[in-house]
Design a protein around this motif. Structure first.
Motif, PDB file in Angstrom:
ATOM      1  N   VAL A 312      66.996  26.462 -13.690  1.00 51.33           N
ATOM      2  CA  VAL A 312      66.337  27.471 -13.236  1.00 51.33           C
ATOM      3  C   VAL A 312      67.548  28.756 -13.399  1.00 51.33           C
ATOM      4  N   THR A 313      67.076  29.796 -13.705  1.00 49.11           N
ATOM      5  CA  THR A 313      68.010  31.115 -13.805  1.00 49.11           C
ATOM      6  C   THR A 313      67.202  32.217 -13.025  1.00 49.11           C
ATOM      7  N   LEU A 314      68.128  32.527 -12.009  1.00 44.60           N
ATOM      8  CA  LEU A 314      67.847  34.016 -11.274  1.00 44.60           C
ATOM      9  C   LEU A 314      68.127  35.232 -11.760  1.00 44.60           C
ATOM     10  N   SER A 315      67.747  36.408 -11.925  1.00 43.43           N
ATOM     11  CA  SER A 315      68.380  37.409 -12.098  1.00 43.43           C
ATOM     12  C   SER A 315      69.288  37.978 -10.974  1.00 43.43           C
ATOM     13  N   ASP A 367      80.598  29.768  -6.280  1.00 46.62           N
ATOM     14  CA  ASP A 367      80.267  29.517  -7.720  1.00 46.62           C
ATOM     15  C   ASP A 367      79.480  30.581  -8.319  1.00 46.62           C
ATOM     16  N   ALA A 368      80.011  31.156  -9.510  1.00 46.99           N
ATOM     17  CA  ALA A 368      78.989  32.357  -9.875  1.00 46.99           C
ATOM     18  C   ALA A 368      77.971  31.718 -10.607  1.00 46.99           C
ATOM     19  N   ASN A 369      77.715  30.698 -10.922  1.00 46.96           N
ATOM     20  CA  ASN A 369      76.714  30.073 -11.766  1.00 46.96           C
ATOM     21  C   ASN A 369      75.527  29.704 -10.721  1.00 46.96           C
ATOM     22  N   CYS A 370      75.909  29.603  -9.285  1.00 51.25           N
ATOM     23  CA  CYS A 370      74.891  29.588  -8.426  1.00 51.25           C
ATOM     24  C   CYS A 370      74.625  31.052  -7.569  1.00 51.25           C
ATOM     25  N   LYS A 400      82.018  31.226   1.989  1.00 49.74           N
ATOM     26  CA  LYS A 400      81.673  31.668   0.746  1.00 49.74           C
ATOM     27  C   LYS A 400      80.907  30.271   0.232  1.00 49.74           C
ATOM     28  N   LYS A 401      81.152  28.974   0.550  1.00 49.99           N
ATOM     29  CA  LYS A 401      80.447  27.961   0.433  1.00 49.99           C
ATOM     30  C   LYS A 401      79.186  27.951   0.996  1.00 49.99           C
ATOM     31  N   ASP A 402      79.268  28.315   2.519  1.00 51.66           N
ATOM     32  CA  ASP A 402      77.902  28.312   3.301  1.00 51.66           C
ATOM     33  C   ASP A 402      77.116  29.347   2.671  1.00 51.66           C
ATOM     34  N   ALA A 403      77.437  30.185   2.055  1.00 50.10           N
ATOM     35  CA  ALA A 403      76.674  31.453   1.699  1.00 50.10           C
ATOM     36  C   ALA A 403      76.170  31.389   0.092  1.00 50.10           C
ATOM     37  N   THR A 404      76.335  29.988  -0.473  1.00 48.25           N
ATOM     38  CA  THR A 404      76.051  29.638  -1.982  1.00 48.25           C
ATOM     39  C   THR A 404      74.997  28.720  -2.163  1.00 48.25           C
ATOM     40  N   TYR A 405      74.085  28.942  -2.730  1.00 57.12           N
ATOM     41  CA  TYR A 405      72.784  27.875  -3.047  1.00 57.12           C
ATOM     42  C   TYR A 405      72.761  27.855  -4.638  1.00 57.12           C
ATOM     43  N   CYS A 406      72.465  26.729  -5.100  1.00 54.82           N
ATOM     44  CA  CYS A 406      72.112  26.395  -6.313  1.00 54.82           C
ATOM     45  C   CYS A 406      70.764  26.170  -6.374  1.00 54.82           C
ATOM     46  N   ALA A 407      70.457  26.849  -7.845  1.00 53.84           N
ATOM     47  CA  ALA A 407      68.649  26.853  -7.782  1.00 53.84           C
ATOM     48  C   ALA A 407      68.420  25.595  -8.628  1.00 53.84           C
ATOM     49  N   ARG A 408      67.021  24.982  -8.142  1.00 52.59           N
ATOM     50  CA  ARG A 408      66.427  23.659  -8.499  1.00 52.59           C
ATOM     51  C   ARG A 408      65.185  24.116  -8.776  1.00 52.59           C
ATOM     52  N   SER A 420      71.954  23.772  -0.899  1.00 53.15           N
ATOM     53  CA  SER A 420      73.442  24.233  -0.261  1.00 53.15           C
ATOM     54  C   SER A 420      74.408  23.631  -1.282  1.00 53.15           C
ATOM     55  N   TYR A 421      75.308  24.741  -1.495  1.00 55.52           N
ATOM     56  CA  TYR A 421      76.465  24.500  -2.365  1.00 55.52           C
ATOM     57  C   TYR A 421      77.361  23.283  -1.775  1.00 55.52           C
TER      58      TYR A 421
END
Length: 459
Positions: A312-315, A367-370, A400-408, A420-421
């Motif tokens: 999944v890619t988000l703009s 993580d810039a990929n999330c 930074k980790k608390d505010a990072t999410y990876c798309a599935r 959640s990252y």
């Protein structure tokens, strides 16, 4: 104020980050190397975890599952493979340089052979052969596990015994002597593991070999390290050192995208299947959690991690609103108390309400990929005590980790689920219209509650 569970986790992780390496050196435990470089795959790619397992209902059939997050697994085929004869206990999977996937497995309760099968797609398998371990007098040959060393050598770690009963197992390694994986070296015992250890699983990090192995006498999974594949290994942790419990077996490890390590293991006496995560050089582990949907069914699995095309890619650097999949008239919003909710928003809503449902999608702070999500005042969507709130960044790694999410992938076409990252397996979801970060549940309701569609912004 944070709740006790998350605050304890934060405090423990902070102290371990500061003191862990020093304590490990003083204790003589080698520190892990290279975990900081772990990251989610880039745009156009995704992580895929493939699990192979036999089941409580059949020792002669193997099931194949896969997952984008190492937590929620989907059945791809079951049974996926049945050998011509005998059993397929303890199936272990890896992908070879020839592009094929290979299995090795226990062929029977007694005997001196292990089995091999091959696949192009992980789900359809062809029997190759049974291999006889060339040691005289073997009575049991159990739990072969692939181990690919950093020099590229293909090894199998297998538990062997010549006893008349299922006791006094020791770990041996055999190494492939041709690329077709049809000829093997003379077995060599792993010095320092045993007697009576079984189900040995290895990972190598830096120059250190880390062994997780079941003490067949005490029924605990214990931990050893060595500077050479064949040892000598030094037992570092024994008994219930990690909180995994007793009467457990079949450890299998895989590294997560955020650098942590996840162990899966079989709580065979209780009839449950567990996982636990570590972020501090294997010193401490999270509270064991049952593998959703599979606990009580699968037995002795291994998990293969790959990077594949898709995902999944988000703009990024665009404004969007997060629309609920199962309540399409409701959107993720930040209220005046700085907490996140799922509220109704429509064309007739006030400008303030529309603004509260509009966010800028940013590259993930950790993580810039999330991804991270910022509101109009510059605050970020983050979790605190597993409740979603919006706060200004304080620049810490924890924030930074608390505010990072990876798309599935979400449940509806074009929708997304946000994991959640720093707490893999927990997802942004709504519950009673409050936004939370909750542990994945193998239910249609949870999957729908945690699915959102990124739509044109309200403002």
């Amino acid at each position: 104020m944070p709740g006790p569970e998350e605050e304890l986790n934060r405090t423990a992780r902070t102290l371990l980050a500061l003191l862990g390496p020093l304590l490990l050196v003083l204790l003589g435990v080698p520190a892990l190397q290279g975990t900081a470089a772990a990251a989610a795959p880039p745009t156009g790619q995704a992580t895929r975890y493939t699990m192979t397992a036999f089941t409580n209902s059949s020792e002669s059939n193997m099931y194949v599952y896969d997952s984008p997050d190492a937590t929620g697994f989907t059945l791809r085929k079951g049974p996926a493979y049945t050998p011509p004869s005998g059993l397929i206990r303890d199936p272990s999977i890896f992908k070879h340089t020839d592009g094929f996937y290979y299995l090795t497995y226990t062929t029977n309760w007694t005997g001196n052979t292990i089995g091999f099968a091959r696949s192009t797609d992980r789900v359809n398998w062809t029997f190759l052969y049974n291999y006889t371990i060339p040691i005289s007098g073997l009575t049991r040959t159990w739990a072969p596990e692939w181990f690919i060393d950093t020099d590229g050598s293909v090894n199998i770690i297998v538990s062997l015994t010549a006893a008349s009963t299922a006791t006094h197992f020791t770990a041996y390694k055999i190494t492939a002597t041709n690329s077709a994986l049809t000829t093997w070296s003379t077995p060599i015992q792993l010095s320092g593991i045993g007697p009576n250890y079984i189900d040995t699983f290895l990972v190598k990090i830096g120059s250190t070999y880390h062994a997780f192995t079941k003490n067949e006498t005490t029924k605990y999974i214990e931990y050893a390290t060595a500077s050479s594949l064949t040892g000598p290994y030094t037992m570092r942790k024994t008994g219930d050192w990690a909180g995994f419990g007793d009467w457990v077996e079949g450890p299998a490890l895989v590294q997560l995208d955020n650098g942590g390590w996840r162990i899966y293991y079989d709580g065979y006496r209780a009839g449950k299947y567990w996982y636990s995560d570590s972020y501090d050089n294997f010193a401490t582990w999270s509270t064991p959690t049952e593998v959703p949907g599979l606990t009580g069914f699968i037995r002795h699995a291994t998990v293969l991690k790959e990077t594949v095309s898709g995902g999944v890619t988000l703009s990024t650097n665009t404004t969007r609103s997060l629309q609920s999949v199962n309540f399409p008239g409701r959107y993720a919003v930040v209220r005046s108390d700085s907490l996140g909710y799922l509220d109704p928003v429509s064309a007739s809503s006030s400008t303030a309400v529309k603004q509260s449902a509009t966010f800028t999608v940013m590259p993930g702070l950790a993580d810039a990929n999330c991804y991270s999500f910022r509101d109009s005042s510059g605050r970020y969507l983050r979790h605190w005590d597993f409740r979603v709130r919006f706060d200004s960044s304080n620049g810490t790694d924890t924030f930074k980790k608390d505010a990072t999410y990876c798309a599935r992938p979400g449940t509806a076409s074009g929708s997304v689920r946000l994991e959640s990252y720093n707490y893999p397996g927990r997802y942004l979801r709504h519950y009673n219209y409050a936004l939370r970060v909750d542990l994945y549940q193998n239910t249609d309701t949870f999957r729908a509650d945690s699915s959102f569609t990124l739509v044109s912004p309200w403002t």
